[in-house]
Write a protein that holds these residues in place. Structure first.
Motif, PDB file in Angstrom:
ATOM      1  N   THR A 299       0.835  -1.197   0.000  1.00  0.00           N
ATOM      2  CA  THR A 299       0.000   0.000   0.000  1.00  0.00           C
ATOM      3  C   THR A 299       0.875   1.254   0.000  1.00  0.00           C
ATOM      4  O   THR A 299       0.611   2.209  -0.738  1.00  0.00           O
ATOM      5  CB  THR A 299      -0.937  -0.019   1.222  1.00  0.00           C
ATOM      6  OG1 THR A 299      -1.667  -1.230   1.221  1.00  0.00           O
ATOM      7  CG2 THR A 299      -1.889   1.152   1.211  1.00  0.00           C
ATOM      8  N   ILE A 300       1.914   1.241   0.821  1.00  0.00           N
ATOM      9  CA  ILE A 300       2.786   2.417   0.889  1.00  0.00           C
ATOM     10  C   ILE A 300       3.466   2.651  -0.460  1.00  0.00           C
ATOM     11  O   ILE A 300       3.482   3.766  -0.990  1.00  0.00           O
ATOM     12  CB  ILE A 300       3.833   2.241   2.008  1.00  0.00           C
ATOM     13  CG1 ILE A 300       3.113   2.269   3.378  1.00  0.00           C
ATOM     14  CG2 ILE A 300       4.897   3.320   1.941  1.00  0.00           C
ATOM     15  CD1 ILE A 300       4.013   1.973   4.541  1.00  0.00           C
ATOM     16  N   ILE A 301       3.986   1.554  -1.023  1.00  0.00           N
ATOM     17  CA  ILE A 301       4.641   1.649  -2.332  1.00  0.00           C
ATOM     18  C   ILE A 301       3.672   2.222  -3.367  1.00  0.00           C
ATOM     19  O   ILE A 301       4.014   3.125  -4.148  1.00  0.00           O
ATOM     20  CB  ILE A 301       5.126   0.239  -2.762  1.00  0.00           C
ATOM     21  CG1 ILE A 301       6.335  -0.173  -1.945  1.00  0.00           C
ATOM     22  CG2 ILE A 301       5.428   0.184  -4.252  1.00  0.00           C
ATOM     23  CD1 ILE A 301       7.587   0.581  -2.277  1.00  0.00           C
ATOM     24  N   LEU A 308       3.317   9.779  -8.545  1.00  0.00           N
ATOM     25  CA  LEU A 308       4.498  10.203  -9.294  1.00  0.00           C
ATOM     26  C   LEU A 308       4.417   9.735 -10.738  1.00  0.00           C
ATOM     27  O   LEU A 308       4.722  10.492 -11.671  1.00  0.00           O
ATOM     28  CB  LEU A 308       5.765   9.635  -8.632  1.00  0.00           C
ATOM     29  CG  LEU A 308       5.955   9.980  -7.150  1.00  0.00           C
ATOM     30  CD1 LEU A 308       7.299   9.494  -6.658  1.00  0.00           C
ATOM     31  CD2 LEU A 308       5.805  11.476  -6.916  1.00  0.00           C
ATOM     32  N   THR A 309       3.977   8.500 -10.925  1.00  0.00           N
ATOM     33  CA  THR A 309       3.840   7.986 -12.284  1.00  0.00           C
ATOM     34  C   THR A 309       2.805   8.798 -13.063  1.00  0.00           C
ATOM     35  O   THR A 309       2.969   9.066 -14.251  1.00  0.00           O
ATOM     36  CB  THR A 309       3.437   6.501 -12.234  1.00  0.00           C
ATOM     37  OG1 THR A 309       4.409   5.802 -11.461  1.00  0.00           O
ATOM     38  CG2 THR A 309       3.359   5.902 -13.611  1.00  0.00           C
ATOM     39  N   LEU A 310       1.764   9.231 -12.403  1.00  0.00           N
ATOM     40  CA  LEU A 310       0.752  10.045 -13.066  1.00  0.00           C
ATOM     41  C   LEU A 310       1.362  11.375 -13.527  1.00  0.00           C
ATOM     42  O   LEU A 310       1.123  11.812 -14.656  1.00  0.00           O
ATOM     43  CB  LEU A 310      -0.422  10.306 -12.112  1.00  0.00           C
ATOM     44  CG  LEU A 310      -1.513  11.220 -12.672  1.00  0.00           C
ATOM     45  CD1 LEU A 310      -2.170  10.595 -13.902  1.00  0.00           C
ATOM     46  CD2 LEU A 310      -2.561  11.535 -11.626  1.00  0.00           C
TER      47      LEU A 310
ATOM     48  N   ILE B 303       7.092  -3.716  -6.043  1.00  0.00           N
ATOM     49  CA  ILE B 303       8.239  -2.943  -5.560  1.00  0.00           C
ATOM     50  C   ILE B 303       9.321  -2.849  -6.624  1.00  0.00           C
ATOM     51  O   ILE B 303      10.004  -1.849  -6.764  1.00  0.00           O
ATOM     52  CB  ILE B 303       8.796  -3.580  -4.263  1.00  0.00           C
ATOM     53  CG1 ILE B 303       7.804  -3.347  -3.124  1.00  0.00           C
ATOM     54  CG2 ILE B 303      10.136  -2.972  -3.909  1.00  0.00           C
ATOM     55  CD1 ILE B 303       8.285  -3.875  -1.803  1.00  0.00           C
ATOM     56  N   ILE B 304       9.469  -3.918  -7.402  1.00  0.00           N
ATOM     57  CA  ILE B 304      10.501  -3.887  -8.454  1.00  0.00           C
ATOM     58  C   ILE B 304      10.059  -3.022  -9.625  1.00  0.00           C
ATOM     59  O   ILE B 304      10.801  -2.156 -10.098  1.00  0.00           O
ATOM     60  CB  ILE B 304      10.817  -5.330  -8.934  1.00  0.00           C
ATOM     61  CG1 ILE B 304      11.520  -6.096  -7.810  1.00  0.00           C
ATOM     62  CG2 ILE B 304      11.680  -5.295 -10.189  1.00  0.00           C
ATOM     63  CD1 ILE B 304      11.808  -7.538  -8.143  1.00  0.00           C
ATOM     64  N   PHE B 305       8.827  -3.216 -10.095  1.00  0.00           N
ATOM     65  CA  PHE B 305       8.442  -2.579 -11.352  1.00  0.00           C
ATOM     66  C   PHE B 305       7.940  -1.151 -11.209  1.00  0.00           C
ATOM     67  O   PHE B 305       8.052  -0.367 -12.141  1.00  0.00           O
ATOM     68  CB  PHE B 305       7.420  -3.441 -12.101  1.00  0.00           C
ATOM     69  CG  PHE B 305       8.049  -4.590 -12.798  1.00  0.00           C
ATOM     70  CD1 PHE B 305       8.662  -4.397 -14.038  1.00  0.00           C
ATOM     71  CD2 PHE B 305       8.101  -5.838 -12.217  1.00  0.00           C
ATOM     72  CE1 PHE B 305       9.271  -5.448 -14.671  1.00  0.00           C
ATOM     73  CE2 PHE B 305       8.718  -6.889 -12.851  1.00  0.00           C
ATOM     74  CZ  PHE B 305       9.301  -6.706 -14.079  1.00  0.00           C
ATOM     75  N   MET B 306       7.380  -0.800 -10.073  1.00  0.00           N
ATOM     76  CA  MET B 306       6.843   0.555  -9.953  1.00  0.00           C
ATOM     77  C   MET B 306       7.936   1.620 -10.075  1.00  0.00           C
ATOM     78  O   MET B 306       7.754   2.592 -10.825  1.00  0.00           O
ATOM     79  CB  MET B 306       6.064   0.695  -8.648  1.00  0.00           C
ATOM     80  CG  MET B 306       4.635   0.182  -8.817  1.00  0.00           C
ATOM     81  SD  MET B 306       3.648   0.571  -7.361  1.00  0.00           S
ATOM     82  CE  MET B 306       2.017   0.599  -8.074  1.00  0.00           C
ATOM     83  N   PRO B 307       9.070   1.490  -9.391  1.00  0.00           N
ATOM     84  CA  PRO B 307      10.118   2.511  -9.560  1.00  0.00           C
ATOM     85  C   PRO B 307      10.650   2.555 -10.990  1.00  0.00           C
ATOM     86  O   PRO B 307      10.876   3.637 -11.532  1.00  0.00           O
ATOM     87  CB  PRO B 307      11.213   2.054  -8.591  1.00  0.00           C
ATOM     88  CG  PRO B 307      10.543   1.166  -7.605  1.00  0.00           C
ATOM     89  CD  PRO B 307       9.438   0.514  -8.353  1.00  0.00           C
ATOM     90  N   LEU B 308      10.805   1.377 -11.604  1.00  0.00           N
ATOM     91  CA  LEU B 308      11.340   1.346 -12.962  1.00  0.00           C
ATOM     92  C   LEU B 308      10.381   2.029 -13.929  1.00  0.00           C
ATOM     93  O   LEU B 308      10.794   2.808 -14.800  1.00  0.00           O
ATOM     94  CB  LEU B 308      11.581  -0.108 -13.401  1.00  0.00           C
ATOM     95  CG  LEU B 308      12.502  -0.929 -12.485  1.00  0.00           C
ATOM     96  CD1 LEU B 308      12.779  -2.293 -13.094  1.00  0.00           C
ATOM     97  CD2 LEU B 308      13.791  -0.198 -12.196  1.00  0.00           C
ATOM     98  N   THR B 309       9.108   1.752 -13.773  1.00  0.00           N
ATOM     99  CA  THR B 309       8.106   2.386 -14.643  1.00  0.00           C
ATOM    100  C   THR B 309       8.106   3.901 -14.438  1.00  0.00           C
ATOM    101  O   THR B 309       7.959   4.669 -15.396  1.00  0.00           O
ATOM    102  CB  THR B 309       6.715   1.797 -14.335  1.00  0.00           C
ATOM    103  OG1 THR B 309       6.776   0.389 -14.478  1.00  0.00           O
ATOM    104  CG2 THR B 309       5.660   2.364 -15.261  1.00  0.00           C
ATOM    105  N   GLY B 342      16.495  -2.855 -10.051  1.00  0.00           N
ATOM    106  CA  GLY B 342      15.721  -4.107 -10.010  1.00  0.00           C
ATOM    107  C   GLY B 342      16.503  -5.212  -9.327  1.00  0.00           C
ATOM    108  O   GLY B 342      15.995  -5.895  -8.427  1.00  0.00           O
ATOM    109  N   ALA B 343      17.772  -5.365  -9.755  1.00  0.00           N
ATOM    110  CA  ALA B 343      18.575  -6.435  -9.165  1.00  0.00           C
ATOM    111  C   ALA B 343      18.792  -6.176  -7.679  1.00  0.00           C
ATOM    112  O   ALA B 343      18.750  -7.101  -6.859  1.00  0.00           O
ATOM    113  CB  ALA B 343      19.917  -6.518  -9.893  1.00  0.00           C
ATOM    114  N   GLY B 344      19.026  -4.915  -7.352  1.00  0.00           N
ATOM    115  CA  GLY B 344      19.267  -4.578  -5.932  1.00  0.00           C
ATOM    116  C   GLY B 344      18.075  -4.938  -5.068  1.00  0.00           C
ATOM    117  O   GLY B 344      18.213  -5.563  -3.992  1.00  0.00           O
TER     118      GLY B 344
END
Lengths: 355, 355, 355, 355, 355
Positions: A299-301, A308-310, B303-309, B342-344
């Motif tokens: 949820t936090i993520i 931010l993505t928006l 958690i992996i894909f949201m930051p990358l996106t 992602g790897a991290g």
């Protein structure tokens, strides 16, 4: 057939009118041993055939006939006739379906109980076998499907020259054999308790659910042990109360001790079972707790990254007239705004412990 | 009407004052058979009408009248009058609402019990039927709605020339019939136990929830069986204690055996029911475990894909001045950064087992 | 060996035929103290060796022999012979496996119970030790593995010049010692109750699951205490009923009070255990509630941001002919539409409490 | 006032010293009917005022006084004095707080029970009313707050010319009335059972949670019915055992039948309650199963689409130097890669059943 | 000190040899009132000091000494000596640790019970106080820590000129006081039941989890009340059975009524507690249902928007050769495809109720 006669003082297995030429059936898994003793001495005889046993004569004060292998109706009938056993007793010993019990017949007692042991091998499955005992005036008969070594120590004690056991009668031998069965349970319950503790230690590390199946198997085994111990306790209680004339008053004091050990077994089993039940609850609460932690993280993520993505998506739109795009520091301003929003949300979570 | 008279030594069904011309009602589903026996022999007669039965005379020591089909008040009244049955007994036999019980009347016993069987077909539904028995001096009456074959073996044994059964009285016949009912339960419980084990094996593979409904159906069936067995046990206990003069002391030893079998039935049923309860718990824990695994996967993926996106979104913005976009190796640098992030994250999860 | 003789009026530990030169074994952890008293006075002697004790002579009315350290078969045998203790009693005292019980022997009573205490240190683990007592005509024997100070107050009271205790016999001393054991339990249960309340206060703040393990440990400890108190209650009930001739009627009134205190202990333990069970339920319900809140937040966030991100994505597409992109206020219109959609969804949630 | 005198053989309601001019209070909801019968005939009288009743004389063998409306202390006192009722009985009948019980007084029995019925209307709420009965030598008094028709059939039977009921005494009338109450319960329990089955059928289709509230209401109602039936069973058991001289031995056989019906009621109620409990469990397991299915779908969807969206995002970045963008078939290659990744993930899920 | 003597017929508090000059201790919270009555009249005296009380002489038939304030050993000792109370009784009254019980001493009964009341204030906490009673020949002593008004109504009734109470002895007074305690419980349980219903109404509206804590507090309170009522019931049962000579047969009929009220209290408490347990279950099931609804919404939203966002992302890629981008109606075609996909998914959900 319905008027049992007690002929234990005479020779053992002297006649077997209905068995006939069935000597050959007493081979393979069936083995019969006879221990006869008194204050003077103790003698053990192993029979390789029924005929051999039938011809045997004895004058000892106490006879202990031990039979391994139950699936032999002819042998059973021979023994039954020799010791005057009721057809129902013979039927019970031959059948696989017997619950632990003590039954009083005219001149002798019939006891049925179960003996547990763990199978060797990776899985260590818990198995049980019936154990039957007939206690009469001057004789004890025991019947087991396989030799499991439960009575080994008793046999050793009988053979020792100054054994106290030889001074007492058949009822004390019966007590000693029951005590051996109870001692055997102590070993099984220790084993059970150790496995409970082993799995308890694996509880927190497990994520695959393998420990769950183990806990449930322990639960079943605990139920099975309890189901065998409860009637054993009732049996011993009945014997201790002194309703049964087969047990003399001085033996009853020892039976009371065996009864007490049985209560102790039950209490230690219940403690282990409570622990298993607690482990199951704990496992599920840990699962539920973990789910909560995961959900909070997710949820936090999502709360941080979705806005931010928006924003990034908005400034990726291709409208002709989007004034911000042409500002000198627009890009950095947006990055800063994003950073501020992300930090703000993270800060508000850590501050207000909102979730 | 309140002073029941015992006239069992006379002819059976000799008069039926209130039935009148109702012979025609004894057809279709109702069938009456009379077995009369003694040490000398055994004879079975099937009646096609009440009138026929009323005319029948007998001199045998024990009479066993078996009636299939309960919904026939006239027949009931005729039999009731012939054997001096209390109106309440007649009412009980005719009614569908009967719980297992044993009731003592002046000169005879009334026993009510239930017989279970699984219906053929895909679903294998568990069904039960009442079974009534009246045990008097020299006669046993049994009443069932349909012929289910429970008493087939007893009938065979009676017809055998050297049958031990013929040497005993009506009370031993009653014991034998009760024993047949108990044997029938053993079959039903074996069936029940097999189905429990079948579903236990399907437990881990199931994802659709179909197994859940099966477990609950087993739970209901276990309750129904228990509810039928408990009063049966109480009945047998009462008969064993020797309060009932209908059963002679030598028969009581056999009844004690039947009582013991009934206890065995209950224990094996309880074992199966514990297993069903454990299966339900296990199913829910497996579900909960699965939910946890899914949640963990979802959270890690997010958690992996949201930051990358978000990063890809940022460099997809259309700001005029975004210096990184014009760097020679900017694109590859970003790809590398993404790969590293992602790897991290993946590494930190696998390392610290954070979730 | 099977005919216990009571020789308590003679000197204590006067002969030890089977111990021989084993004086050296009574050192280290084993310590024996003898308190002899009557209305005239009270005298305490500490023995450093068995031989010393064997040589000791006494004329006091009541003897109280207190032994610390159980693993000494020779000492046990010497005491057993001196006071005529049955072999089973000696065996019970030496063994670690003893459940609380009271047993009547010829001329004396054997009592076994457990004493609990919390270990010092961070974890405060609950530990228990057996405590055995033999109550005979004019003597009380107590056996404990370690000196825990439970009987300190009794010793003080005996030494006071005008102590009421000295006026009564050995049975009143036995009552006083049992009362001391019960008083000790009050302390342990207060401690237990305090820990339950401490954890209750941490319940709402906890998110790491650490409190879960604490609750489960409290649950186990509650079970262990209960398992020790239940047989203690039964013991006291038996003593109060007056079946045991060792306790005179005027002492029984005091035993009834001790019995009542024991009931009180059990009720207060049950209250604490109910609270622990409630805490576990509450913890899980709080978890479940938190999960719900998190899920609601996640769902709302997703419902708001997913459509907006899609809109931004749509206008980020690179089609040649997308008329809106060229509108003068297209960008602001889209921003406004996005704002409206977001606000509309948020409003509908807050308005209709849909989730 | 504390020495109740039995004056039932004299005229009914002949004097009411403390009621005085309170005739006017016997109106509205209160109505009193007197049925007097014997083998010769049966006669019913309705009283519109107490004075009218007080003047009434009777010579019949059995009197049955039925009162509707309890909130009338003066009437109660008049009846109490006429039949010699203890003040406690009068108080109990007037109070609303009465649990089912049977109490023996000097010369008569006081019975309190409850009658249930479903209110008409959409919700079909379960309601209960107290029903009191006094059984004495030659008279039965019944008190109910409202006419619910429970005793209608008994009244009809009494009025039939050849009714068997008229041949028996007051104790048989009391049995008949209790039997009518029990018959009434059969109807209520059938109704209850039907509603349980109706909701069982709605269980699988429900997604709104409406069925949950219904199950909980059924659970409460089951508890209420059980709480009324348990003391009724105890009452009947007490009456059957024969401690109460009011019931003659021949009536006790019938009471035993009523007791048996009551056991049957309890068993069928327990079966329904088990079903309700099982439904609740099933509902929650179905919920949990559904949650699992949803979670699996969500996780799979996320795992498939998140990587693809990232890839699309990457090639939407605006870096100057992104070689793939200028490849001839780059776009289609990326589409193909996306398709392969999506298909690969979907395939691995369907193949390895990983979630 | 161990031979209690009954001197109740003499003057009250006439001598206090061990209290000495402790008159000053009877001040502050301690207050003693003496009510003496008989058929002729009733007189109440309030004592401000022990000395005053000691000098008081009485000739009335029944004495009722009521003491508020328990922490006064000197007063206790004076009263104990005056009425010949056993040291254990004095100790029990002074101690805070007392469970409800009835104990028979030589010549009098000692009763301990608890009185509950809700504290005023926002939280309405449930509090309890001990209440002790000694019932002897011609006297009743009551001890309470604070005046709570439980006995106010009894005092009023005694003072009424034509009170029935005055005609009976001390045992009837004791009954009346116990009845007052039970009446007090009715008030507390009504209050408890009202709070249960209040929270039941808040159940569906609550989303914050505040109701959860309230339910758990009700659960605890229910347990505490039950723990106080159970021994009260046992006390009354014991008194009703007639083992206690202090209560005359005619009083026992009234005690049976009090016993019955106590059973009623327990049943209504159990009903409330069942309701609380049901509320907890219902709350958790509602939570679980809500979670399901949220999950379904989230999953549907994700399934609809994730593919659409991917499509938008794909056409936002910057490949040189992406033929669709240059189609005349490409943009609208994509929008149409998106609309179709979204509508199709939504339709399939609403149609097949797949989730």
């Amino acid at each position: 057939m319905h008027t049992p006669e007690l002929k234990a003082q005479g020779p053992i297995l002297d006649k077997a009118p209905r068995v006939g030429a069935s000597d050959t059936t007493v081979h393979g898994e069936v083995s019969v041993s006879l221990i006869e003793y008194g204050p003077q001495g103790c003698h053990e005889t192993l029979f390789s055939s029924v005929a051999e046993g039938l011809a045997y004569q004895t004058k000892a004060e106490v006879l202990w006939l031990n039979v391994y292998g139950l699936a032999n109706p002819e042998l059973m009938q021979a023994i039954g006739q020799r010791f005057g056993l009721h057809p129902l007793v013979q039927e019970d010993i031959l059948s696989v379906r017997q619950r632990p019990k003590v039954e009083e017949y005219d001149g002798y007692l019939f006891l049925a109980t179960r003996v547990f042991h763990y199978l060797a091998g990776e899985e260590r499955r818990l198995q049980s076998e019936p154990m039957y005992m007939v206690v009469g005036q001057g004789f004890v008969l025991t019947f087991q499907p396989h030799p499991l070594g439960v009575f080994g120590a008793v046999r050793e004690r009988l053979k020792k020259p100054d054994s106290m056991l030889r001074l007492h009668g058949a009822d004390f031998l019966a007590y000693t054999l029951i005590d051996a069965v109870i001692d055997d349970y102590f070993g099984v319950l220790d084993d059970f308790g150790n496995r409970v503790e082993t799995i308890d230690r694996q509880l927190l590390a497990d994520k695959s659910g393998g420990v769950l199946r183990s806990i449930h198997r322990l639960k079943y085994e605990g139920m099975r042990l309890r189901r065998a111990l409860l009637p054993l306790r009732d049996m011993l209680n009945q014997m201790t109360r002194g309703d049964l004339p087969q047990f003399r008053p001085e033996t009853r004091l020892w039976l009371r001790d065996a009864f007490d050990h049985c209560l102790h077994l039950l209490e230690s089993l219940d403690a282990s079972r409570d622990m298993v039940a607690g482990m199951l609850d704990l496992y599920l609460s840990i699962q539920s707790n973990r789910l909560n932690v995961q959900m909070r993280v997710l949820t936090i993520i999502s709360i941080i990254f979705m806005p931010l993505t928006l924003i990034a998506g908005i400034y990726g739109m291709n409208f002709d007239y989007m004034p911000e795009l042409h500002w000198r520091w627009g890009y950095f301003a947006v990055l800063a705004v994003m950073g501020l929003i992300g930090a703000g949300i993270a800060f508000s979570f850590s501050r207000r412990r909102w979730l």
